[in-house]
Write a protein that holds these residues in place. Structure first.
Motif, PDB file in Angstrom:
ATOM      1  N   SER A  24     -12.336  -1.143 -12.448  1.00  0.00           N
ATOM      2  CA  SER A  24     -12.883  -1.004 -11.094  1.00  0.00           C
ATOM      3  C   SER A  24     -12.677  -2.329 -10.357  1.00  0.00           C
ATOM      4  N   PRO A  25     -11.810  -2.350  -9.350  1.00  0.00           N
ATOM      5  CA  PRO A  25     -11.541  -3.625  -8.663  1.00  0.00           C
ATOM      6  C   PRO A  25     -12.638  -4.051  -7.688  1.00  0.00           C
ATOM      7  N   GLY A  26     -13.534  -3.114  -7.320  1.00  0.00           N
ATOM      8  CA  GLY A  26     -14.531  -3.441  -6.297  1.00  0.00           C
ATOM      9  C   GLY A  26     -13.978  -3.135  -4.909  1.00  0.00           C
ATOM     10  N   ASN A  40      -1.462   1.646 -13.909  1.00  0.00           N
ATOM     11  CA  ASN A  40      -1.395   2.730 -12.927  1.00  0.00           C
ATOM     12  C   ASN A  40      -2.340   2.387 -11.780  1.00  0.00           C
ATOM     13  N   ASN A  41      -1.763   1.770 -10.773  1.00  0.00           N
ATOM     14  CA  ASN A  41      -2.551   1.287  -9.629  1.00  0.00           C
ATOM     15  C   ASN A  41      -2.379   2.169  -8.392  1.00  0.00           C
ATOM     16  N   ALA A  42      -1.176   2.711  -8.194  1.00  0.00           N
ATOM     17  CA  ALA A  42      -0.883   3.473  -6.966  1.00  0.00           C
ATOM     18  C   ALA A  42      -1.844   4.652  -6.825  1.00  0.00           C
ATOM     19  N   ALA A  43      -2.358   4.826  -5.644  1.00  0.00           N
ATOM     20  CA  ALA A  43      -3.257   5.952  -5.378  1.00  0.00           C
ATOM     21  C   ALA A  43      -3.342   6.157  -3.873  1.00  0.00           C
ATOM     22  N   ILE A  44      -3.860   7.311  -3.494  1.00  0.00           N
ATOM     23  CA  ILE A  44      -4.064   7.590  -2.071  1.00  0.00           C
ATOM     24  C   ILE A  44      -5.492   8.087  -1.847  1.00  0.00           C
ATOM     25  N   GLY A  45      -5.942   7.937  -0.620  1.00  0.00           N
ATOM     26  CA  GLY A  45      -7.208   8.516  -0.198  1.00  0.00           C
ATOM     27  C   GLY A  45      -6.952   9.234   1.113  1.00  0.00           C
ATOM     28  N   THR A  81      -8.210  -4.075   1.935  1.00  0.00           N
ATOM     29  CA  THR A  81      -6.814  -3.615   1.930  1.00  0.00           C
ATOM     30  C   THR A  81      -6.642  -2.518   2.984  1.00  0.00           C
ATOM     31  N   ALA A  82      -5.392  -2.110   3.160  1.00  0.00           N
ATOM     32  CA  ALA A  82      -5.105  -1.046   4.133  1.00  0.00           C
ATOM     33  C   ALA A  82      -5.834   0.242   3.770  1.00  0.00           C
ATOM     34  N   PHE A  83      -6.120   0.386   2.485  1.00  0.00           N
ATOM     35  CA  PHE A  83      -6.780   1.583   1.968  1.00  0.00           C
ATOM     36  C   PHE A  83      -8.062   1.916   2.743  1.00  0.00           C
ATOM     37  N   ASN A  84      -8.816   0.866   3.106  1.00  0.00           N
ATOM     38  CA  ASN A  84     -10.079   1.092   3.828  1.00  0.00           C
ATOM     39  C   ASN A  84     -10.053   0.414   5.202  1.00  0.00           C
ATOM     40  N   GLY A 125       2.697   0.917  -7.342  1.00  0.00           N
ATOM     41  CA  GLY A 125       2.140   0.582  -6.016  1.00  0.00           C
ATOM     42  C   GLY A 125       1.956  -0.912  -5.866  1.00  0.00           C
ATOM     43  N   ALA A 126       3.002  -1.669  -6.277  1.00  0.00           N
ATOM     44  CA  ALA A 126       2.866  -3.136  -6.341  1.00  0.00           C
ATOM     45  C   ALA A 126       3.326  -3.849  -5.077  1.00  0.00           C
ATOM     46  N   ASN A 127       3.763  -3.086  -4.081  1.00  0.00           N
ATOM     47  CA  ASN A 127       4.311  -3.751  -2.895  1.00  0.00           C
ATOM     48  C   ASN A 127       3.246  -4.302  -1.963  1.00  0.00           C
ATOM     49  N   ARG A 128       2.010  -3.817  -2.104  1.00  0.00           N
ATOM     50  CA  ARG A 128       0.963  -4.316  -1.199  1.00  0.00           C
ATOM     51  C   ARG A 128      -0.408  -4.128  -1.836  1.00  0.00           C
ATOM     52  N   GLY A 129      -1.422  -4.631  -1.148  1.00  0.00           N
ATOM     53  CA  GLY A 129      -2.795  -4.407  -1.562  1.00  0.00           C
ATOM     54  C   GLY A 129      -3.101  -4.974  -2.948  1.00  0.00           C
ATOM     55  N   GLN A 187      12.222   1.407  -8.524  1.00  0.00           N
ATOM     56  CA  GLN A 187      11.804   2.445  -7.564  1.00  0.00           C
ATOM     57  C   GLN A 187      10.982   3.498  -8.296  1.00  0.00           C
ATOM     58  N   LEU A 188       9.773   3.719  -7.841  1.00  0.00           N
ATOM     59  CA  LEU A 188       8.895   4.637  -8.562  1.00  0.00           C
ATOM     60  C   LEU A 188       7.871   5.273  -7.636  1.00  0.00           C
ATOM     61  N   ASN A 189       8.306   6.420  -7.075  1.00  0.00           N
ATOM     62  CA  ASN A 189       7.323   7.283  -6.414  1.00  0.00           C
ATOM     63  C   ASN A 189       6.676   8.082  -7.539  1.00  0.00           C
ATOM     64  N   ILE A 190       5.399   7.853  -7.767  1.00  0.00           N
ATOM     65  CA  ILE A 190       4.758   8.442  -8.946  1.00  0.00           C
ATOM     66  C   ILE A 190       4.625   9.961  -8.875  1.00  0.00           C
ATOM     67  N   THR A 191       4.876  10.553  -7.702  1.00  0.00           N
ATOM     68  CA  THR A 191       4.815  12.018  -7.595  1.00  0.00           C
ATOM     69  C   THR A 191       6.203  12.655  -7.744  1.00  0.00           C
ATOM     70  N   ASP A 192       7.199  11.832  -8.058  1.00  0.00           N
ATOM     71  CA  ASP A 192       8.581  12.312  -8.113  1.00  0.00           C
ATOM     72  C   ASP A 192       9.102  12.213  -9.552  1.00  0.00           C
ATOM     73  N   ILE A 235      -6.233   2.067 -12.735  1.00  0.00           N
ATOM     74  CA  ILE A 235      -7.119   1.486 -11.720  1.00  0.00           C
ATOM     75  C   ILE A 235      -7.982   2.592 -11.133  1.00  0.00           C
ATOM     76  N   SER A 236      -9.262   2.457 -11.406  1.00  0.00           N
ATOM     77  CA  SER A 236     -10.229   3.461 -10.978  1.00  0.00           C
ATOM     78  C   SER A 236     -11.084   2.878  -9.853  1.00  0.00           C
ATOM     79  N   SER A 237     -12.346   3.224  -9.847  1.00  0.00           N
ATOM     80  CA  SER A 237     -13.232   2.788  -8.767  1.00  0.00           C
ATOM     81  C   SER A 237     -14.675   3.002  -9.219  1.00  0.00           C
TER      82      SER A 237
END
Ligand SMILES: NC(=O)c1ccc[n+]([C@@H]2O[C@H](COP(=O)([O-])OP(=O)(O)OC[C@H]3O[C@@H](n4cnc5c(N)ncnc54)[C@H](OP(=O)(O)O)[C@@H]3O)[C@@H](O)[C@H]2O)c1
Length: 255
Positions: free
Chosen positions: A203-205, A101-106, A209-212, A10-14, A62-67, A153-155
Motif C-alpha cells: 500500500s503506497p498511501g 505489478n504497479n499499473a492500474a486504472i481508476g 499523482t495524476a491518478f487523483n 506502468g513505470a513511465n509516471r507516478g 513495451q507492455l500494455n498489461i491488457t494486451d 501494488i494495492s491500496s
C-alpha cells in the motif's frame, strides 16, 4: 546480494516511475525494466531518470498489461536477454526476477450509469485479470529464479478490516476499491500455489499523482518506499503480506 532483474509495470509516471527511481538509487547494481504502454513515454522516463543521476542499467519494455500479444512479446524479450534456454526451451533465469505489478486504472461511470458494465469490466481487467495474466506469463522465468518476488501494488482501500471499522471513508471509485480487495485475495491465492515465489501486496498511501488529480498527500517517492523495501531487502526480512511504509517504518496493513 545476487543481481536482480526488476520489472515495474506502468513505470513511465507516478508511483511506478518513483519505484524505479528509488530502487535504482538504493540498489544501482540491479537491472531495471520499465514496462510502459508507450515506448516513447518509456524512453522519456529513462531520460528523466538519467537526469536524476540514475546509473543503473535501464531498459524500456513495451507492455500494455491488457494486451496478451504484448505480454507474450515482453516475456520473450526478457527471457532472451536475461535468461538462457535449457534443452526443452524452458528459460533458466540467470538473474533473479522481481515483478512489480504497479499499473492500474481508476474510473467512474457516467452519472446515469449507462456505462456501468463497461467501466467495471475495464477496471477489473486492468487491475485484477491483467495482474493474473502477467504473473502467469512470467511464471516460467520466476520459477527459475532463486529469489523470485511478485509485488502487487494495492491500496489501503483494499482492506476489508478498515472498511468494516469505518476507517476508510467513502471511496472515489467503487470499482477501483473492489478491484484492489480482489487483488489482495488474488495475491494470497497465488502465494498458496507457488510457494517458491515470495508474494506481497503493498500500500503506497495517498500520493500526489495524476491518478487523483495530484490531490494526494504523500510525495510518490515516499509512496515508493514500501515497494523498494519489499523488492531488495533480505528475502526473509518481511513475511509474505500486506505492507505499508508509514512514519518511517514498515508495518502490516490489516487485511
Ligand atoms: N496515487 C495514490 O494515491 C495511490 C494510492 C494507493 C494505491 N495506488 C496504486 O499505485 C499504483 C500507481 O498509481 P499512480 O498513482 O502512480 O497512478 P498514475 O499516475 O495514474 O499512473 C498509472 C500508471 O499505470 C499505467 N497504466 C495504466 N493502464 C495500463 C495498462 N493497461 N498497461 C500498462 N500500463 C498501464 C499508466 O500508463 P499510461 O501513462 O500509459 O497511462 C501509468 O504509467 C496503482 O496500482 C494505484 O492503484 C495509488
Amino acid at each position: 546480494m545476487s543481481p536482480k532483474v526488476i520489472l515495474v509495470t506502468g513505470a513511465n509516471r507516478g508511483i511506478g516511475f518513483c519505484i524505479v527511481q528509488a530502487l535504482a538509487q538504493r540498489a544501482p547494481e540491479h537491472t531495471y525494466l520499465l514496462g510502459t504502454r508507450s515506448t516513447f513515454a518509456g524512453e522519456e522516463a529513462v531520460i528523466k531518470l538519467k537526469e536524476l543521476g540514475i546509473t543503473s542499467y535501464l531498459e524500456v519494455v513495451q507492455l500494455n498489461i491488457t494486451d496478451d500479444t504484448q505480454i507474450a512479446a515482453a516475456v520473450s524479450t526478457i527471457s532472451n536477454k536475461f535468461g538462457r534456454l535449457d534443452s526443452t526451451h524452458q528459460p533458466i533465469a540467470l538473474m533473479n526476477i522481481v515483478l512489480i505489478n504497479n499499473a492500474a486504472i481508476g474510473q467512474n461511470p457516467k452519472q446515469d450509469n449507462s456505462d456501468l458494465r463497461a467501466v467495471y469490466d475495464r477496471v477489473f481487467d486492468a487491475n485484477i485479470t491483467s495482474v493474473a495474466v502477467v504473473k502467469n506469463a512470467f511464471m516460467p522465468l520466476l520459477k527459475k529464479s532463486e529469489d523470485a518476488r511478485v509485488i502487487n501494488i494495492s491500496s489501503g482501500r483494499a482492506s476489508v478490516s478498515l472498511q468494516i471499522s469505518g476507517q476508510n471513508p467513502p471511496t472515489a471509485s467503487i470499482s477501483y476499491s473492489i478491484s484492489k480487495t480482489a487483488l489482495n485475495i488474488l495475491t494470497l491465492e497465488m502465494a498458496k500455489l507457488e510457494k517458491d515465489v515470495l508474494y506481497h501486496v503493498a500500500s503506497p498511501g495517498y500520493c500526489k499523482t495524476a491518478f487523483n488529480g495530484f490531490r494526494g498527500l504523500k510525495d510518490p517517492l515516499d509512496g515508493a518506499k514500501v515497494a523498494v523495501e519489499l523488492a531488495v531487502s533480505e528475502r526473509n526480512k518481511y513475511r509474505s503480506g500486506f505492507w505499508q511504509f508509514e512514519n518511517e517504518e514498515m508495518s502490516e496493513v490489516p487485511w
